[in-house]
Scaffold this motif. Structure first.
Motif, short mmCIF file in Angstrom:
data_model
loop_
_atom_site.label_atom_id
_atom_site.label_comp_id
_atom_site.label_asym_id
_atom_site.label_seq_id
_atom_site.Cartn_x
_atom_site.Cartn_y
_atom_site.Cartn_z
N PRO A 28 0.85 -1.20 0.00
CA PRO A 28 0.00 0.00 0.00
C PRO A 28 0.89 1.24 0.00
N LEU A 29 0.50 2.24 -0.77
CA LEU A 29 1.26 3.49 -0.82
C LEU A 29 0.32 4.67 -0.64
N ASN A 30 0.81 5.67 0.06
CA ASN A 30 0.10 6.93 0.27
C ASN A 30 0.79 7.99 -0.59
N ILE A 31 0.15 8.41 -1.67
CA ILE A 31 0.77 9.34 -2.63
C ILE A 31 0.24 10.74 -2.35
N PHE A 32 1.18 11.68 -2.11
CA PHE A 32 0.74 13.03 -1.77
C PHE A 32 1.55 14.13 -2.47
N GLU A 33 2.76 13.83 -2.94
CA GLU A 33 3.55 14.85 -3.64
C GLU A 33 2.99 15.08 -5.03
N LYS A 34 3.01 16.34 -5.46
CA LYS A 34 2.43 16.74 -6.75
C LYS A 34 2.99 15.93 -7.91
N ARG A 35 4.31 15.71 -7.91
CA ARG A 35 4.92 14.99 -9.03
C ARG A 35 4.44 13.54 -9.10
N TYR A 36 4.21 12.92 -7.94
CA TYR A 36 3.77 11.52 -7.96
C TYR A 36 2.26 11.41 -8.17
N ILE A 37 1.53 12.44 -7.78
CA ILE A 37 0.09 12.50 -8.14
C ILE A 37 -0.02 12.53 -9.66
N GLU A 38 0.82 13.35 -10.31
CA GLU A 38 0.82 13.42 -11.78
C GLU A 38 1.20 12.07 -12.38
N MET A 39 2.20 11.42 -11.80
CA MET A 39 2.63 10.11 -12.30
C MET A 39 1.49 9.09 -12.20
N ILE A 40 0.80 9.06 -11.08
CA ILE A 40 -0.30 8.11 -10.90
C ILE A 40 -1.44 8.44 -11.87
N ASN A 41 -1.75 9.72 -12.03
CA ASN A 41 -2.79 10.11 -12.99
C ASN A 41 -2.46 9.61 -14.39
N ASP A 42 -1.22 9.84 -14.83
CA ASP A 42 -0.81 9.40 -16.17
C ASP A 42 -0.84 7.88 -16.28
N SER A 43 -0.40 7.22 -15.23
CA SER A 43 -0.37 5.76 -15.24
C SER A 43 -1.77 5.17 -15.29
N MET A 44 -2.70 5.76 -14.56
CA MET A 44 -4.08 5.26 -14.55
C MET A 44 -4.75 5.42 -15.91
N LYS A 45 -4.29 6.37 -16.71
CA LYS A 45 -4.85 6.58 -18.06
C LYS A 45 -4.30 5.58 -19.06
N SER A 46 -3.22 4.88 -18.69
CA SER A 46 -2.62 3.94 -19.65
C SER A 46 -2.53 2.54 -19.05
N SER A 47 -1.35 2.10 -18.75
CA SER A 47 -1.12 0.70 -18.37
C SER A 47 -1.27 0.41 -16.88
N ARG A 48 -1.31 1.45 -16.04
CA ARG A 48 -1.33 1.34 -14.58
C ARG A 48 -0.04 0.75 -14.03
N LEU A 49 1.06 0.86 -14.80
CA LEU A 49 2.35 0.33 -14.41
C LEU A 49 3.30 1.45 -14.00
N ILE A 50 4.01 1.24 -12.88
CA ILE A 50 5.06 2.15 -12.45
C ILE A 50 6.21 1.32 -11.89
N GLY A 51 7.39 1.90 -11.90
CA GLY A 51 8.56 1.23 -11.34
C GLY A 51 8.93 1.82 -10.00
N MET A 52 9.31 0.96 -9.07
CA MET A 52 9.81 1.40 -7.77
C MET A 52 11.30 1.11 -7.76
N VAL A 53 12.08 2.09 -7.29
CA VAL A 53 13.53 1.93 -7.24
C VAL A 53 14.08 2.76 -6.09
N GLN A 54 15.14 2.27 -5.49
CA GLN A 54 15.74 3.03 -4.40
C GLN A 54 16.70 4.07 -4.95
N PRO A 55 16.68 5.28 -4.37
CA PRO A 55 17.66 6.29 -4.76
C PRO A 55 18.96 6.10 -3.99
#
Length: 153
Positions: A28-55
């Motif tokens: 489960p993830l709690n998304i609140f930063e503007k950039r990741y809200i945008e990422m989730i919005n774009d992902s939901m419009k297409s494949s619903r796929l995102i990558g998780m990686v450690q910085p």
């Protein structure tokens, strides 16, 4: 029977410190930063796929460098809160290796990736259950119930 899934070679990435995500797990993830809200919005419009990686450690005046290996996930649950946050559940599909980061005009980062080193993550193996296996399972289950003082038919 073995089936290999086909995934995109360009995905949005979500760098998240001190967090490891694996194939065949849910998080489960709690998304609140503007950039990741945008990422989730774009992902939901297409494949619903995102990558998780450690910085890695942050360099002065730049993005965090990313480790080479991450995990591709599919958004399997999505809820928006009254205050604009997103509560999602991400299902791990396969590890990937970052080939290169893609320069874009978006608020979030995207990478070109490869699954070549992780073919075992994306194979689906289906095993048939034989009647003799079920008979043995039920026999063991009956013995267990009898040991606990229950009688089953």
């Amino acid at each position: 029977m073995t089936k290999i899934k086909i995934f995109p070679n360009k995905i949005p990435v979500f760098p998240l410190s001190n967090f490891i995500f694996f194939p065949h797990t849910n998080v489960p993830l709690n998304i609140f930063e503007k950039r990741y809200i945008e990422m989730i919005n774009d992902s939901m419009k297409s494949s619903r796929l995102i990558g998780m990686v450690q910085p890695k450690k942050k360099l002065k005046n730049s993005y965090d460098q990313l480790y080479d290996i991450g995990c591709l996930g599919k958004i399997t649950s999505f809820n928006e809160t009254e205050d604009g946050r997103y509560l999602i559940i991400l299902n791990g599909l396969s590890r990937f290796k970052i080939v290169k980061e893609i320069q874009n005009e978006k608020l979030y980062r995207e990478c070109e990736i490869s699954f070549n080193d992780f073919q075992d993550d994306i194979k689906i193996n289906k095993h048939e259950i034989k009647f003799s296996d079920l008979k043995l399972i039920f026999k063991d289950l009956k013995n267990l119930f009898e040991k606990k003082g229950f009688s089953i038919n």
